[in-house]
Scaffold this motif. Structure first.
Motif, short mmCIF file in Angstrom:
data_model
loop_
_atom_site.label_atom_id
_atom_site.label_comp_id
_atom_site.label_asym_id
_atom_site.label_seq_id
_atom_site.Cartn_x
_atom_site.Cartn_y
_atom_site.Cartn_z
N PRO A 1 0.79 -1.23 0.00
CA PRO A 1 0.00 0.00 0.00
C PRO A 1 0.82 1.28 0.00
O PRO A 1 0.37 2.31 -0.49
CB PRO A 1 -0.85 -0.10 1.27
CG PRO A 1 -0.24 -1.18 2.09
CD PRO A 1 0.54 -2.06 1.18
N ALA A 2 2.04 1.23 0.49
CA ALA A 2 2.87 2.44 0.51
C ALA A 2 3.22 2.91 -0.91
O ALA A 2 3.52 4.08 -1.12
CB ALA A 2 4.15 2.20 1.31
N ALA A 3 3.15 2.00 -1.87
CA ALA A 3 3.51 2.34 -3.25
C ALA A 3 2.38 3.05 -4.01
O ALA A 3 2.59 3.47 -5.15
CB ALA A 3 3.91 1.07 -4.01
N ILE A 4 1.23 3.22 -3.40
CA ILE A 4 0.10 3.86 -4.07
C ILE A 4 0.37 5.34 -4.29
O ILE A 4 0.73 6.06 -3.37
CB ILE A 4 -1.21 3.70 -3.25
CG1 ILE A 4 -1.65 2.25 -3.20
CG2 ILE A 4 -2.32 4.59 -3.77
CD1 ILE A 4 -2.27 1.74 -4.47
N SER A 5 0.20 5.77 -5.52
CA SER A 5 0.28 7.17 -5.90
C SER A 5 -0.92 7.44 -6.80
O SER A 5 -1.12 6.71 -7.79
CB SER A 5 1.59 7.44 -6.64
OG SER A 5 1.46 8.53 -7.51
N LEU A 6 -1.71 8.44 -6.49
CA LEU A 6 -2.89 8.72 -7.31
C LEU A 6 -2.49 9.05 -8.75
O LEU A 6 -3.16 8.63 -9.70
CB LEU A 6 -3.71 9.86 -6.70
CG LEU A 6 -4.36 9.56 -5.36
CD1 LEU A 6 -5.19 10.76 -4.89
CD2 LEU A 6 -5.22 8.31 -5.40
N ARG A 7 -1.41 9.77 -8.92
CA ARG A 7 -0.95 10.12 -10.27
C ARG A 7 -0.55 8.86 -11.04
O ARG A 7 -0.91 8.68 -12.21
CB ARG A 7 0.22 11.10 -10.21
CG ARG A 7 0.64 11.63 -11.58
CD ARG A 7 1.68 12.73 -11.46
NE ARG A 7 1.16 13.94 -10.89
CZ ARG A 7 0.57 14.91 -11.58
NH1 ARG A 7 0.41 14.79 -12.88
NH2 ARG A 7 0.13 15.99 -10.99
N ASP A 8 0.17 7.94 -10.39
CA ASP A 8 0.56 6.69 -11.04
C ASP A 8 -0.68 5.85 -11.38
O ASP A 8 -0.75 5.24 -12.44
CB ASP A 8 1.51 5.90 -10.15
CG ASP A 8 1.90 4.57 -10.76
OD1 ASP A 8 2.40 4.55 -11.92
OD2 ASP A 8 1.70 3.53 -10.10
N LEU A 9 -1.65 5.82 -10.48
CA LEU A 9 -2.87 5.06 -10.75
C LEU A 9 -3.62 5.61 -11.95
O LEU A 9 -4.15 4.85 -12.76
CB LEU A 9 -3.79 5.06 -9.53
CG LEU A 9 -3.32 4.25 -8.34
CD1 LEU A 9 -4.34 4.37 -7.21
CD2 LEU A 9 -3.10 2.80 -8.71
N ALA A 10 -3.66 6.93 -12.06
CA ALA A 10 -4.32 7.55 -13.20
C ALA A 10 -3.63 7.12 -14.50
O ALA A 10 -4.29 6.76 -15.48
CB ALA A 10 -4.30 9.07 -13.07
N ARG A 11 -2.30 7.12 -14.48
CA ARG A 11 -1.53 6.70 -15.66
C ARG A 11 -1.85 5.23 -15.98
O ARG A 11 -2.12 4.88 -17.12
CB ARG A 11 -0.03 6.88 -15.41
CG ARG A 11 0.83 6.54 -16.61
CD ARG A 11 2.32 6.55 -16.27
NE ARG A 11 2.70 5.70 -15.15
CZ ARG A 11 2.76 4.37 -15.20
NH1 ARG A 11 2.45 3.72 -16.30
NH2 ARG A 11 3.12 3.67 -14.13
N ARG A 12 -1.81 4.36 -14.98
CA ARG A 12 -2.07 2.94 -15.19
C ARG A 12 -3.48 2.69 -15.72
O ARG A 12 -3.70 1.79 -16.53
CB ARG A 12 -1.90 2.15 -13.89
CG ARG A 12 -0.48 1.97 -13.46
CD ARG A 12 -0.45 1.27 -12.10
NE ARG A 12 0.88 1.03 -11.62
CZ ARG A 12 1.44 -0.16 -11.51
NH1 ARG A 12 0.76 -1.25 -11.84
NH2 ARG A 12 2.66 -0.30 -11.06
N ALA A 13 -4.43 3.46 -15.21
CA ALA A 13 -5.83 3.28 -15.61
C ALA A 13 -6.17 3.99 -16.91
O ALA A 13 -7.26 3.81 -17.45
CB ALA A 13 -6.76 3.77 -14.49
#
Length: 178
Positions: A14-26
Motif C-alpha cells: 500500500p505504501a507504493a500507491i500514488s494517485l498520479r501513477d494510478l491515473a496513468r495505469r488506468a
C-alpha cells in the motif's frame, strides 16, 4: 482505478500507491482519482469497503454451502485472504483508510455476523458476552493464520495448501466440523 490500485498493492504494498501513477495505469486524467476518491485515504477506503463486502459474501456462501460448518467458514476466511491479498492488506489497517466509513462498517458487520453466528451455534445458551468472546477467538484464529500464511511466516511442514493447513491447525485447537 480500483483494479490498478489492487495491482499496485499486490506488487509493492500500500505504501507504493500514488494517485498520479494510478491515473496513468488506468489511462485516465491525473485529476480523475482525486475527483472520484478525494485523496489516497478515500481510494483505500473504497478498497477496504469492497474487500469487506467480498469477504462477507464469501463467508455467507461458505456458511450456506457447508450447512453452517464453523470450520469451513474459517477456511473460507483464509481462502479469501490468500486470493484477495491486496484487499486483505488494506481492510485491517485503519491507519490507511477511513474505518468509520458506512460502507466499510456495513461490510465488516456482515462478515463478522457469520463468524459470530458460528460461535453462537456452537454453544446454545451462551450469554452475549460468551458469544462475543467466542466470535473474537474464531476471528483471531483465522485472521492470525491467514496473516502468517500470506507473509510466509509459518514454520515449514504445513504444505502448500493454505486451506488444508488451516483445517489442520483449527482441528488441533478443537475446532471441528459442525
Amino acid at each position: 482505478m480500483l483494479d490498478a490500485a489492487i495491482d499496485v498493492i499486490a506488487e509493492a504494498g500500500p505504501a507504493a500507491i500514488s494517485l498520479r501513477d494510478l491515473a496513468r495505469r488506468a489511462g485516465v486524467s491525473h485529476a480523475a482519482p482525486a475527483h472520484h476518491f478525494g485523496d489516497k485515504a478515500g481510494l483505500l477506503t473504497a478498497i477496504a469497503a469492497e474487500g469487506q463486502e467480498l469477504l462477507a459474501d464469501r463467508l455467507h456462501e461458505a456458511h450456506r454451502r457447508s450447512g453452517g460448518d464453523f470450520l469451513e467458514v474459517g477456511v473460507a476466511y483464509v481462502r479469501f485472504a490468500v486470493e484477495h491479498r491486496a484487499h486483505f492488506e488494506i481492510m485491517y489497517r485503519p491507519e490507511l483508510h477511513r474505518p468509520d466509513d458506512p460502507a466499510v462498517i456495513a461490510g465488516r458487520t456482515r462478515a463478522g455476523a457469520v463468524l459470530y453466528r458460528g460461535a453462537s451455534e456452537r454453544g446454545p445458551g451462551r450469554s452475549a458476552d460468551e458469544v462475543r468472546t467466542a466470535g473474537l477467538a474464531a476471528w483471531s484464529l483465522v485472521h492470525g493464520f491467514a496473516t502468517l500464511w500470506i507473509h510466509g511466516a509459518l514454520p515449514e511442514g504445513l504444505g502448500d495448501d493454505p486451506e488444508a493447513a488451516a483445517r489442520t491447525v483449527a482441528r488441533h485447537l478443537g475446532v471441528s466440523p459442525g
